[in-house]
Design a protein around this motif. Structure first.
Motif, PDB file in Angstrom:
ATOM      1  N   THR A   1       0.851  -1.187   0.000  1.00 48.95           N
ATOM      2  CA  THR A   1       0.000   0.000   0.000  1.00 48.95           C
ATOM      3  C   THR A   1       0.882   1.230   0.000  1.00 48.95           C
ATOM      4  OG1 THR A   1      -1.713  -1.199   1.235  1.00 48.95           O
ATOM      5  CG2 THR A   1      -1.901   1.206   1.139  1.00 48.95           C
TER       6      THR A   1
ATOM      7  N   TYR B   1       1.137   5.363   0.185  1.00 51.15           N
ATOM      8  CA  TYR B   1       0.421   6.491   0.772  1.00 51.15           C
ATOM      9  C   TYR B   1       1.107   7.795   0.387  1.00 51.15           C
ATOM     10  CZ  TYR B   1      -1.859   3.157   3.927  1.00 51.15           C
ATOM     11  OH  TYR B   1      -2.595   2.106   4.433  1.00 51.15           O
TER      12      TYR B   1
ATOM     13  N   GLY C   1      -7.607   4.303  -2.871  1.00 50.06           N
ATOM     14  CA  GLY C   1      -8.294   4.527  -1.607  1.00 50.06           C
ATOM     15  C   GLY C   1      -7.965   5.891  -1.048  1.00 50.06           C
ATOM     16  N   MET C   2      -8.614   6.204   0.052  1.00 49.03           N
ATOM     17  CA  MET C   2      -8.377   7.482   0.722  1.00 49.03           C
ATOM     18  C   MET C   2      -8.701   7.309   2.196  1.00 49.03           C
ATOM     19  SD  MET C   2      -9.921  11.256  -0.165  1.00 49.03           S
ATOM     20  CE  MET C   2     -11.595  10.694  -0.104  1.00 49.03           C
ATOM     21  N   VAL C   3      -7.839   7.842   3.055  1.00 47.78           N
ATOM     22  CA  VAL C   3      -8.072   7.838   4.487  1.00 47.78           C
ATOM     23  C   VAL C   3      -8.515   9.248   4.858  1.00 47.78           C
ATOM     24  CG1 VAL C   3      -7.053   7.491   6.760  1.00 47.78           C
ATOM     25  CG2 VAL C   3      -6.298   6.079   4.833  1.00 47.78           C
ATOM     26  N   LEU C   4      -9.742   9.354   5.343  1.00 55.23           N
ATOM     27  CA  LEU C   4     -10.262  10.667   5.721  1.00 55.23           C
ATOM     28  C   LEU C   4      -9.747  11.059   7.095  1.00 55.23           C
ATOM     29  CD1 LEU C   4     -13.922  10.234   4.464  1.00 55.23           C
ATOM     30  CD2 LEU C   4     -12.095  11.567   3.406  1.00 55.23           C
TER      31      LEU C   4
ATOM     32  N   GLN D   1      -9.524  12.561  10.915  1.00 53.77           N
ATOM     33  CA  GLN D   1     -10.408  12.459  12.074  1.00 53.77           C
ATOM     34  C   GLN D   1     -10.855  13.835  12.560  1.00 53.77           C
ATOM     35  OE1 GLN D   1     -10.961   9.506  14.209  1.00 53.77           O
ATOM     36  NE2 GLN D   1     -10.178   8.151  12.638  1.00 53.77           N
TER      37      GLN D   1
ATOM     38  N   PRO E   1      -6.896  14.765   3.625  1.00 57.12           N
ATOM     39  CA  PRO E   1      -6.969  13.317   3.432  1.00 57.12           C
ATOM     40  C   PRO E   1      -5.623  12.752   2.986  1.00 57.12           C
ATOM     41  CG  PRO E   1      -8.077  14.462   1.651  1.00 57.12           C
ATOM     42  CD  PRO E   1      -7.687  15.508   2.646  1.00 57.12           C
ATOM     43  N   VAL E   2      -5.457  11.458   3.211  1.00 53.64           N
ATOM     44  CA  VAL E   2      -4.282  10.731   2.749  1.00 53.64           C
ATOM     45  C   VAL E   2      -4.758   9.779   1.656  1.00 53.64           C
ATOM     46  CG1 VAL E   2      -2.492   9.073   3.383  1.00 53.64           C
ATOM     47  CG2 VAL E   2      -3.133  10.900   4.985  1.00 53.64           C
ATOM     48  N   TYR E   3      -4.107   9.820   0.512  1.00 51.97           N
ATOM     49  CA  TYR E   3      -4.470   8.992  -0.630  1.00 51.97           C
ATOM     50  C   TYR E   3      -3.650   7.708  -0.608  1.00 51.97           C
ATOM     51  CZ  TYR E   3      -6.770  13.223  -2.113  1.00 51.97           C
ATOM     52  OH  TYR E   3      -7.592  14.315  -2.160  1.00 51.97           O
ATOM     53  N   SER E   4      -4.246   6.615  -1.095  1.00 53.81           N
ATOM     54  CA  SER E   4      -3.545   5.335  -1.090  1.00 53.81           C
ATOM     55  C   SER E   4      -3.842   4.551  -2.363  1.00 53.81           C
ATOM     56  CB  SER E   4      -3.953   4.501   0.132  1.00 53.81           C
ATOM     57  OG  SER E   4      -5.323   4.155   0.072  1.00 53.81           O
TER      58      SER E   4
ATOM     59  N   ASP F   1      -3.631   0.345  -3.171  1.00 56.20           N
ATOM     60  CA  ASP F   1      -3.348  -1.022  -2.753  1.00 56.20           C
ATOM     61  C   ASP F   1      -3.001  -1.837  -3.987  1.00 56.20           C
ATOM     62  OD1 ASP F   1      -3.967  -0.652  -0.016  1.00 56.20           O
ATOM     63  OD2 ASP F   1      -6.099  -0.910  -0.435  1.00 56.20           O
TER      64      ASP F   1
END
Length: 141
Positions: free
Chosen positions: A70, A72, A113-116, A118, A124-127, A129
């Motif tokens: 993955t 990032y 993907g994306m980690v939103l 908190q 956001p952090v883009y990913s 896989d």
């Protein structure tokens, strides 16, 4: 001393020795998760499966190890560049290192993907896989 199995044992060396990957992430390649506070961009990897064939006399010794890598980054463009460099470095990789032979490596799947965040302050952090199958020659000891 812990034993790290192939192909994980060679993945850090493979990724950081490829100029196209190193230029983008340096040595920020980690098993399972990055240490807290590690700056982006980075790549993590983990084993998601292993398939060992059997014959009538027992294990054949040619497992297929499935690893998920993955990538990032803080932008979609950056993470796609990293994923492309990782794919070029790993897909089709063969060779022998420390007595372990990687016979074939192939990309099986890739998804974005994306980690939103908190909180409302963070971006956001883009990913990306990527799932790779590694056919290796395993020591039968």
């Amino acid at each position: 001393m812990a034993i790290v199995e192939a192909p994980e044992a060679f993945l850090f060396q493979r990724l950081t020795s490829q100029t196209s990957v190193y230029t983008l992430i340096g040595t920020r390649v980690f098993p399972m998760m990055a240490p807290t506070g590690t700056a982006l961009p980075l790549v993590i990897y983990q084993r998601s499966a292993v398939s060992r064939q059997q014959s009538l006399s027992g294990p054949v010794g040619l497992p297929v190890v499935t690893l998920q890598l993955t990538s990032y980054a803080s932008s979609y463009t950056a993470v796609k560049s990293i994923a492309r460099a990782v794919r070029v470095a790993v897909d089709g990789w063969t060779g022998t290192t420390s007595g372990v032979t990687i016979q074939r490596t192939s990309l099986q799947a890739e998804s974005d993907g994306m980690v939103l965040p908190q909180d409302d302050q963070s971006l956001p952090v883009y990913s990306v896989d990527q799932t790779f199958d590694f056919r290796i020659v395993e020591a039968m000891q």
